[in-house]
Scaffold this motif. Sequence first.
Motif: not given
Length: 144
Positions: A65-80
């Motif tokens: 769960k943690d790693v899947s969330l980190k991957i998603m957060r990284q993509f969100c950060a890249l968008q901004t």
Amino acid sequence: MARSQKVINTTLEGKGHNKTSVEMSFATSLPSLTLLTLRAQKLVAGVYLVTNFLKDTDPLVCSLKDVSLKIMRQFCALQTERGSNFRQHEGVLRAMIAEMTALLAVGQAGGLISAMNSTILLGEYHTLDQAVSTIGTEREAENG
């Protein structure tokens, strides 16, 4: 240039033979960060569906769960981060995806995740990894 759509309708099954259908639809041409962020969000949902019937105290479940969330957060950060160097983030993303695939393989080998669910998630994370590599290569070519 028209984009064709690739629709993936997957059935993930949890303990107790509950089945949940997750539909993923993505453009098959060069993926954008927005599409990859959506894919990462759907993969988080898939991981949660697969691990829903497992103990939350299990370290492997927590890590998945943690790693899947980190991957998603990284993509969100890249968008901004408009105009940032994608190559700086590519290595981090690919390392997290590699960690996720290793955790899924351990989960399958240990009997926590069914072979079907593991195969589906591993395939989707592999596709995500390839898309990250493709974007990095394309952006590098654009910037000369």
